[in-house]
Design a protein around this motif. Structure first.
Motif, short mmCIF file in Angstrom:
data_model
loop_
_atom_site.label_atom_id
_atom_site.label_comp_id
_atom_site.label_asym_id
_atom_site.label_seq_id
_atom_site.Cartn_x
_atom_site.Cartn_y
_atom_site.Cartn_z
N ALA A 23 47.65 45.14 48.20
CA ALA A 23 47.36 44.28 49.36
C ALA A 23 47.35 42.81 48.95
O ALA A 23 47.91 41.96 49.65
N ARG A 24 46.74 42.50 47.81
CA ARG A 24 46.69 41.11 47.34
C ARG A 24 48.10 40.64 46.97
O ARG A 24 48.48 39.49 47.26
N PHE A 25 48.87 41.51 46.32
CA PHE A 25 50.24 41.19 45.94
C PHE A 25 51.06 40.82 47.18
O PHE A 25 51.77 39.81 47.20
N GLU A 26 50.96 41.65 48.21
CA GLU A 26 51.75 41.43 49.44
C GLU A 26 51.28 40.20 50.22
O GLU A 26 52.08 39.54 50.87
N LYS A 27 50.02 39.87 50.13
CA LYS A 27 49.46 38.72 50.85
C LYS A 27 49.83 37.40 50.17
O LYS A 27 49.84 36.35 50.81
N ASN A 28 50.12 37.43 48.88
CA ASN A 28 50.34 36.21 48.09
C ASN A 28 51.69 36.21 47.40
O ASN A 28 51.78 35.95 46.19
N MET A 29 52.76 36.45 48.14
CA MET A 29 54.09 36.56 47.55
C MET A 29 54.54 35.28 46.83
O MET A 29 55.36 35.34 45.92
N GLN A 30 54.00 34.13 47.23
CA GLN A 30 54.37 32.86 46.57
C GLN A 30 53.98 32.85 45.10
O GLN A 30 54.53 32.08 44.32
N ARG A 31 53.07 33.71 44.70
CA ARG A 31 52.64 33.76 43.30
C ARG A 31 53.63 34.51 42.41
O ARG A 31 53.60 34.36 41.19
N HIS A 32 54.48 35.33 43.02
CA HIS A 32 55.35 36.20 42.22
C HIS A 32 56.70 36.46 42.90
O HIS A 32 57.13 37.60 43.02
N ALA A 33 57.34 35.40 43.33
CA ALA A 33 58.64 35.51 43.99
C ALA A 33 59.63 36.25 43.10
O ALA A 33 59.68 36.04 41.89
N GLY A 34 60.37 37.18 43.69
CA GLY A 34 61.38 37.92 42.96
C GLY A 34 60.86 39.13 42.22
O GLY A 34 61.63 39.82 41.54
N ILE A 35 59.58 39.41 42.31
CA ILE A 35 58.99 40.58 41.64
C ILE A 35 58.68 41.63 42.69
O ILE A 35 58.09 41.32 43.72
N ALA A 36 59.07 42.86 42.43
CA ALA A 36 58.85 43.96 43.37
C ALA A 36 57.58 44.72 43.00
O ALA A 36 57.36 45.05 41.83
N TRP A 37 56.76 45.04 44.00
CA TRP A 37 55.53 45.79 43.77
C TRP A 37 55.81 47.14 43.10
O TRP A 37 55.06 47.57 42.23
N THR A 38 56.90 47.80 43.47
CA THR A 38 57.20 49.12 42.90
C THR A 38 57.37 49.04 41.38
O THR A 38 56.96 49.95 40.65
N ASP A 39 57.96 47.96 40.90
CA ASP A 39 58.14 47.77 39.46
C ASP A 39 56.79 47.53 38.77
O ASP A 39 56.52 48.07 37.69
N VAL A 40 55.95 46.72 39.40
CA VAL A 40 54.62 46.45 38.86
C VAL A 40 53.81 47.75 38.84
O VAL A 40 53.17 48.08 37.84
N LEU A 41 53.86 48.49 39.94
CA LEU A 41 53.12 49.74 40.06
C LEU A 41 53.51 50.73 38.96
O LEU A 41 52.64 51.36 38.36
N ALA A 42 54.79 50.84 38.68
CA ALA A 42 55.24 51.75 37.62
C ALA A 42 54.63 51.37 36.28
O ALA A 42 54.18 52.25 35.52
N ARG A 43 54.56 50.08 35.97
CA ARG A 43 53.96 49.63 34.70
C ARG A 43 52.46 49.91 34.69
O ARG A 43 51.90 50.33 33.67
N LEU A 44 51.80 49.67 35.81
CA LEU A 44 50.36 49.90 35.90
C LEU A 44 50.03 51.38 35.71
O LEU A 44 49.11 51.72 34.96
N GLU A 45 50.76 52.24 36.38
CA GLU A 45 50.49 53.67 36.29
C GLU A 45 50.75 54.23 34.90
O GLU A 45 50.14 55.21 34.49
N ALA A 46 51.65 53.57 34.15
CA ALA A 46 51.96 54.02 32.79
C ALA A 46 50.97 53.50 31.75
O ALA A 46 51.04 53.86 30.59
#
Length: 189
Positions: A23-46
């Motif tokens: 939710a924070r990621f989606e609300k603040n896209m200006q902090r991480h332009a060009g980064i996809a949540w699915t990619d971040v999620l995969a790293r977090l879950e691993a």
């Protein structure tokens, strides 16, 4: 000292944390332009130990969010992005030596040890300045930042804040602490 790798969240805690981070990621896209949540999620879950560290950042009021991606390592970089210094980390000296040098009115902890226990790193001056390009932080509070060894050897420690449209970096004795000063951390996943 307990190592972070032994800390594990329950399935419910993981689900709640990941929901909050998304939710924070989606609300603040200006902090991480060009980064996809699915990619971040995969790293977090691993990396469950990193999830524990993020949980600690969240629990203490840091509001961690993705602020970058290291192309060489593939790691995502998260900083504490709370508008003001994290409430659950305030009123701490800079480090153990500063804490132990206090004769009276010792706070309960210090920034360096707390960060290590959480499995995160204090922001450097450069990282703090980069954070301020993503929004306005510490307009009423201040945050300890990683202090170079030569300054620390002389008894000092650095902190920063944002006032009058500018980032200011100051010094105090490492033994000092204030109700409006905490520390901001970073985590690479």
């Amino acid at each position: 000292m307990t190592t972070v790798t032994t800390k594990v969240l329950s399935a419910a805690q993981q689900e709640e944390l990941l929901s909050t981070l998304k939710a924070r990621f989606e609300k603040n896209m200006q902090r991480h332009a060009g980064i996809a949540w699915t990619d971040v999620l995969a790293r977090l879950e691993a990396n469950p130990a990193k999830l524990w560290s993020l949980h600690e950042m969240e629990r203490t009021g840091g509001e961690p969010d993705v602020v970058g991606h290291d192309q060489q390592t593939g790691e995502y970089i998260l900083y504490d992005c709370a508008a003001e210094s994290p409430k659950g980390r305030r009123s701490v000296c800079y480090d153990r030596e500063g804490l132990e040098s206090r004769k009276e009115h010792r706070p309960e902890n210090n920034a360096v040890d707390m960060a290590a226990e959480m499995g995160i790193a204090l922001l450097t001056e450069e990282e703090y300045r980069e954070l301020q390009k993503l929004g306005r932080f510490d307009q009423k509070t201040s945050s300890w930042i990683r202090t170079p060894a030569d300054i620390r050897q002389l008894g000092g420690a650095l902190f920063a804040d944002f006032r009058y449209g500018n980032v200011f970096v100051y010094h105090n004795g490492a033994q000092s602490y204030y109700a409006a000063r905490a520390f901001r951390g970073s985590l690479r996943v």
